[in-house]
Motif scaffolding. Structure first.
Motif, PDB file in Angstrom:
ATOM      1  N   PHE A 119       0.828  -1.213   0.000  1.00  0.00           N
ATOM      2  CA  PHE A 119       0.000   0.000   0.000  1.00  0.00           C
ATOM      3  C   PHE A 119       0.863   1.264   0.000  1.00  0.00           C
ATOM      4  N   LYS A 120       1.977   1.241   0.722  1.00  0.00           N
ATOM      5  CA  LYS A 120       2.867   2.409   0.717  1.00  0.00           C
ATOM      6  C   LYS A 120       3.488   2.589  -0.673  1.00  0.00           C
ATOM      7  N   THR A 121       3.795   1.476  -1.338  1.00  0.00           N
ATOM      8  CA  THR A 121       4.321   1.535  -2.709  1.00  0.00           C
ATOM      9  C   THR A 121       3.297   2.176  -3.646  1.00  0.00           C
ATOM     10  N   LEU A 122       2.030   1.785  -3.497  1.00  0.00           N
ATOM     11  CA  LEU A 122       0.979   2.359  -4.347  1.00  0.00           C
ATOM     12  C   LEU A 122       0.862   3.870  -4.122  1.00  0.00           C
ATOM     13  N   GLU A 123       1.001   4.287  -2.876  1.00  0.00           N
ATOM     14  CA  GLU A 123       0.958   5.726  -2.566  1.00  0.00           C
ATOM     15  C   GLU A 123       2.105   6.469  -3.248  1.00  0.00           C
ATOM     16  N   MET A 124       3.253   5.801  -3.356  1.00  0.00           N
ATOM     17  CA  MET A 124       4.450   6.446  -3.925  1.00  0.00           C
ATOM     18  C   MET A 124       4.704   6.024  -5.372  1.00  0.00           C
ATOM     19  N   ARG A 125       3.674   5.530  -6.045  1.00  0.00           N
ATOM     20  CA  ARG A 125       3.847   4.927  -7.381  1.00  0.00           C
ATOM     21  C   ARG A 125       4.502   5.863  -8.397  1.00  0.00           C
ATOM     22  N   ALA A 126       4.344   7.175  -8.239  1.00  0.00           N
ATOM     23  CA  ALA A 126       4.954   8.105  -9.192  1.00  0.00           C
ATOM     24  C   ALA A 126       6.480   7.984  -9.180  1.00  0.00           C
ATOM     25  N   LEU A 155      -6.523  -6.309  -2.873  1.00  0.00           N
ATOM     26  CA  LEU A 155      -5.109  -6.163  -3.249  1.00  0.00           C
ATOM     27  C   LEU A 155      -4.924  -6.301  -4.758  1.00  0.00           C
ATOM     28  N   SER A 156      -5.658  -7.226  -5.370  1.00  0.00           N
ATOM     29  CA  SER A 156      -5.541  -7.456  -6.818  1.00  0.00           C
ATOM     30  C   SER A 156      -5.928  -6.199  -7.584  1.00  0.00           C
ATOM     31  N   VAL A 157      -7.111  -5.655  -7.268  1.00  0.00           N
ATOM     32  CA  VAL A 157      -7.657  -4.528  -8.040  1.00  0.00           C
ATOM     33  C   VAL A 157      -6.824  -3.262  -7.831  1.00  0.00           C
ATOM     34  N   LEU A 158      -6.528  -2.944  -6.567  1.00  0.00           N
ATOM     35  CA  LEU A 158      -5.802  -1.697  -6.306  1.00  0.00           C
ATOM     36  C   LEU A 158      -4.390  -1.736  -6.898  1.00  0.00           C
ATOM     37  N   CYS A 199     -10.662   8.483 -12.828  1.00  0.00           N
ATOM     38  CA  CYS A 199     -11.696   8.825 -11.855  1.00  0.00           C
ATOM     39  C   CYS A 199     -11.021   9.292 -10.568  1.00  0.00           C
ATOM     40  N   ASP A 200     -11.824   9.672  -9.597  1.00  0.00           N
ATOM     41  CA  ASP A 200     -11.291  10.140  -8.320  1.00  0.00           C
ATOM     42  C   ASP A 200     -10.626   8.977  -7.570  1.00  0.00           C
ATOM     43  N   GLU A 201      -9.357   9.151  -7.186  1.00  0.00           N
ATOM     44  CA  GLU A 201      -8.587   8.056  -6.581  1.00  0.00           C
ATOM     45  C   GLU A 201      -9.159   7.605  -5.244  1.00  0.00           C
ATOM     46  N   ALA A 202      -9.487   8.563  -4.375  1.00  0.00           N
ATOM     47  CA  ALA A 202     -10.010   8.208  -3.050  1.00  0.00           C
ATOM     48  C   ALA A 202     -11.329   7.451  -3.183  1.00  0.00           C
ATOM     49  N   LEU A 203     -12.169   7.888  -4.117  1.00  0.00           N
ATOM     50  CA  LEU A 203     -13.450   7.209  -4.344  1.00  0.00           C
ATOM     51  C   LEU A 203     -13.226   5.800  -4.890  1.00  0.00           C
ATOM     52  N   PHE A 204     -12.274   5.645  -5.800  1.00  0.00           N
ATOM     53  CA  PHE A 204     -11.947   4.330  -6.364  1.00  0.00           C
ATOM     54  C   PHE A 204     -11.544   3.349  -5.256  1.00  0.00           C
ATOM     55  N   PHE A 205     -10.644   3.790  -4.370  1.00  0.00           N
ATOM     56  CA  PHE A 205     -10.204   2.935  -3.258  1.00  0.00           C
ATOM     57  C   PHE A 205     -11.403   2.563  -2.379  1.00  0.00           C
ATOM     58  N   ARG A 206     -12.277   3.542  -2.140  1.00  0.00           N
ATOM     59  CA  ARG A 206     -13.441   3.307  -1.276  1.00  0.00           C
ATOM     60  C   ARG A 206     -14.420   2.326  -1.917  1.00  0.00           C
ATOM     61  N   VAL A 207     -14.674   2.491  -3.211  1.00  0.00           N
ATOM     62  CA  VAL A 207     -15.591   1.607  -3.932  1.00  0.00           C
ATOM     63  C   VAL A 207     -15.069   0.162  -3.890  1.00  0.00           C
ATOM     64  N   VAL A 208     -13.779  -0.014  -4.185  1.00  0.00           N
ATOM     65  CA  VAL A 208     -13.189  -1.360  -4.225  1.00  0.00           C
ATOM     66  C   VAL A 208     -13.254  -2.015  -2.845  1.00  0.00           C
ATOM     67  N   LEU A 251     -12.905   0.775 -12.565  1.00  0.00           N
ATOM     68  CA  LEU A 251     -12.658   2.195 -12.851  1.00  0.00           C
ATOM     69  C   LEU A 251     -13.894   2.835 -13.473  1.00  0.00           C
ATOM     70  N   GLU A 252     -14.543   2.087 -14.360  1.00  0.00           N
ATOM     71  CA  GLU A 252     -15.770   2.575 -14.997  1.00  0.00           C
ATOM     72  C   GLU A 252     -16.880   2.749 -13.955  1.00  0.00           C
ATOM     73  N   LEU A 253     -17.013   1.760 -13.071  1.00  0.00           N
ATOM     74  CA  LEU A 253     -18.004   1.823 -11.997  1.00  0.00           C
ATOM     75  C   LEU A 253     -17.785   3.062 -11.126  1.00  0.00           C
ATOM     76  N   THR A 254     -16.520   3.328 -10.774  1.00  0.00           N
ATOM     77  CA  THR A 254     -16.208   4.503  -9.940  1.00  0.00           C
ATOM     78  C   THR A 254     -16.588   5.788 -10.660  1.00  0.00           C
ATOM     79  N   SER A 255     -16.308   5.858 -11.952  1.00  0.00           N
ATOM     80  CA  SER A 255     -16.680   7.048 -12.741  1.00  0.00           C
ATOM     81  C   SER A 255     -18.197   7.243 -12.755  1.00  0.00           C
TER      82      SER A 255
END
Length: 263
Positions: A119-126, A155-158, A199-208, A251-255
């Protein structure tokens, strides 16, 4: 080189020291070493993987919370001594070392914090174009699984929203000291060419996360807390259960949810 018993594996740190040189070399060789000049190894222990990283045409840093391991590394890897970070990876600000520059992550991760490392890696993915590491086998398989699989989940989706995930190989317990009770698995993450979300990142994480908390239910039921309009809930995507949705569909669902809440 001082003997293998110099550092005692500590249960509370989840330490299982890799002792198989061929496995260590294989993990070191799993990275491409392209697109970055620096690597961070998490939890080097007594340096069985580190020694192979130091042979690569890149700058290796290690982060280790265990004082005994740090002392061992300083005594046995003199050319590494000023790049040993004695800190907790999960709490440490890595840009004190990397200053916004890209770097890869590698390691034989303690099982008890492996998901948090991810999860920390995903936060720093840039900053992290590549990631190679050893997890508990079932966790590694879960991260790399596709929709329709029983182990496909949060874990798979995020992870796969940002990285291409590949399960590389299985590692048996006997190559560790002490041996864990389960098999381990090494995986490789390569960041996607376009890792910006549509789509909105925070919303995507919440939806998943919300969807998979009740994975046996249809999305229409598991996502009730989002107060969706009747019009949106009529969409056939809500007939599906979360494990049936690919990453693009999530991603489509979140949008869709994002647009619905903006109406």
């Amino acid at each position: 080189m001082t003997n293998q018993n110099q550092v005692r594996a500590k249960k509370h740190l989840g330490q299982h020291f890799l002792k198989d040189e061929s496995v260590a070399e294989k993990i070191a060789d799993s990275l491409s070493y392209k697109g970055y000049d620096q690597i961070l190894e998490i939890g080097p222990g007594m340096g069985v993987l580190t020694k192979y990283l130091l042979n690569k045409d890149t700058t290796t840093h290690v982060i280790e919370i265990d004082t005994e391991s740090v002392d061992y590394l300083k005594a046995n890897y003199l050319n590494l001594s000023n790049r040993i970070i004695q800190q907790d990876f999960l709490k440490y600000d890595l840009n004190l070392v990397f200053n916004g520059e890209p770097f890869a992550i590698i390691g034989n991760f303690p099982y008890n914090i492996s998901s948090q490392i991810l999860f920390k890696t995903l936060e720093m993915r840039a900053q992290i174009p590549e990631f190679s590491g050893m997890f508990q086998k079932e966790v590694a398989l879960r991260i790399c699984s596709s929709e329709g699989s029983k182990v496909y989940g949060i874990l798979s989706v995020l992870t796969q929203a940002f990285y291409d995930a590949e399960y590389l190989f299985t590692v048996p317990p006997h190559v560790f000291n002490p041996p864990p009770k389960v098999d381990s698995g090494v995986l490789l993450l390569k960041r996607k060419a376009n890792f910006e979300l549509p789509c909105d990142e925070a919303l995507f994480f919440r939806v998943v996360k919300t969807a998979f908390q009740q994975r046996r239910k249809t999305l229409r039921n598991s996502l009730k807390t989002f107060n969706l309009s009747d019009n949106l809930k009529a969409n056939t995507i809500f007939d599906k259960r979360p494990e049936q949705l690919s990453v693009p569909l999530f991603l489509e669902l979140t949008s869709l949810i994002q647009e619905d809440s903006n109406l």
